[in-house]
Every structure is written in structure tokens, then in C-alpha cells.
Scaffold this motif. Sequence first.
Motif, PDB file in Angstrom:
ATOM      1  N   TYR A   5      41.694  43.193  43.833  1.00 23.03           N
ATOM      2  CA  TYR A   5      40.381  43.186  43.202  1.00 23.03           C
ATOM      3  C   TYR A   5      40.460  43.638  41.744  1.00 23.03           C
ATOM      4  O   TYR A   5      39.711  43.166  40.899  1.00 23.03           O
ATOM      5  CB  TYR A   5      39.398  44.050  44.001  1.00 23.03           C
ATOM      6  N   ARG A   6      41.367  44.567  41.426  1.00 20.87           N
ATOM      7  CA  ARG A   6      41.543  44.995  40.040  1.00 20.87           C
ATOM      8  C   ARG A   6      42.023  43.840  39.177  1.00 20.87           C
ATOM      9  O   ARG A   6      41.548  43.658  38.049  1.00 20.87           O
ATOM     10  CB  ARG A   6      42.553  46.143  39.965  1.00 20.87           C
ATOM     11  N   GLU A   7      42.970  43.056  39.674  1.00 20.11           N
ATOM     12  CA  GLU A   7      43.482  41.915  38.920  1.00 20.11           C
ATOM     13  C   GLU A   7      42.389  40.867  38.694  1.00 20.11           C
ATOM     14  O   GLU A   7      42.279  40.292  37.611  1.00 20.11           O
ATOM     15  CB  GLU A   7      44.681  41.292  39.636  1.00 20.11           C
ATOM     16  N   VAL A   8      41.591  40.618  39.708  1.00 22.59           N
ATOM     17  CA  VAL A   8      40.496  39.650  39.574  1.00 22.59           C
ATOM     18  C   VAL A   8      39.503  40.133  38.518  1.00 22.59           C
ATOM     19  O   VAL A   8      39.042  39.361  37.676  1.00 22.59           O
ATOM     20  CB  VAL A   8      39.795  39.430  40.930  1.00 22.59           C
ATOM     21  N   GLN A   9      39.162  41.428  38.521  1.00 27.01           N
ATOM     22  CA  GLN A   9      38.223  41.954  37.540  1.00 27.01           C
ATOM     23  C   GLN A   9      38.794  41.924  36.128  1.00 27.01           C
ATOM     24  O   GLN A   9      38.065  41.689  35.168  1.00 27.01           O
ATOM     25  CB  GLN A   9      37.815  43.383  37.904  1.00 27.01           C
ATOM     26  N   LYS A  10      40.094  42.143  35.994  1.00 29.24           N
ATOM     27  CA  LYS A  10      40.712  42.046  34.670  1.00 29.24           C
ATOM     28  C   LYS A  10      40.554  40.636  34.113  1.00 29.24           C
ATOM     29  O   LYS A  10      40.235  40.451  32.939  1.00 29.24           O
ATOM     30  CB  LYS A  10      42.203  42.405  34.737  1.00 29.24           C
ATOM     31  N   MET A  11      40.784  39.623  34.951  1.00 28.99           N
ATOM     32  CA  MET A  11      40.636  38.237  34.503  1.00 28.99           C
ATOM     33  C   MET A  11      39.175  37.924  34.191  1.00 28.99           C
ATOM     34  O   MET A  11      38.867  37.285  33.193  1.00 28.99           O
ATOM     35  CB  MET A  11      41.157  37.267  35.571  1.00 28.99           C
ATOM     36  N   ASN A  12      38.258  38.378  35.033  1.00 33.20           N
ATOM     37  CA  ASN A  12      36.840  38.070  34.845  1.00 33.20           C
ATOM     38  C   ASN A  12      36.253  38.745  33.605  1.00 33.20           C
ATOM     39  O   ASN A  12      35.362  38.200  32.965  1.00 33.20           O
ATOM     40  CB  ASN A  12      36.045  38.491  36.075  1.00 33.20           C
ATOM     41  N   ARG A  13      36.744  39.933  33.271  1.00 34.83           N
ATOM     42  CA  ARG A  13      36.178  40.700  32.160  1.00 34.83           C
ATOM     43  C   ARG A  13      36.974  40.554  30.869  1.00 34.83           C
ATOM     44  O   ARG A  13      36.634  41.193  29.873  1.00 34.83           O
ATOM     45  CB  ARG A  13      36.122  42.178  32.533  1.00 34.83           C
TER      46      ARG A  13
END
Length: 69
Positions: A36-44
Motif C-alpha cells: 500500500y505504501r508503494e501504491v500511495q507513492k505512485m498515486n501521490r
Amino acid sequence: MSKNTRIAFIFGGFVTAVAAAFYPIFFYPLTHKNEYREVQKMNRSGINQADVQPVGVKIWSDPFKPAGK
């Protein structure tokens, strides 16, 4: 089937249904934090925080960052 057994099956089925509903909502993200941290890094990645937040509201930060660092 006796009345008590039927009630136990109904109650057990209800508990199982609630547990099955909570797994993808709560337990899966809790056990897969890095994903989930990796997904949020990409999204933000392309967001300028100052442009997104309304005036007078504190700019959001990384919720996983330890306090005081």
C-alpha cells in the motif's frame, strides 16, 4: 436437527460472513503495508500538496512516517 444446533449454525454463519467481509477491508491492508505504501507513492508522485489542500488546513503528510523525524 435440534433447535440449539440450528441456532449455532445460524450464528456461526453470521460470524463467518462478518469475518469474510472484514478481511479485504481491514486485515489484508494491515498485513500488506509495504504494498500500500508503494501504491500511495505512485498515486501521490505528481501532486503538489499546497495546491490540493484548502486554505487554512494543515498539509497532509506521510501517515507511515515515525513521529518527530
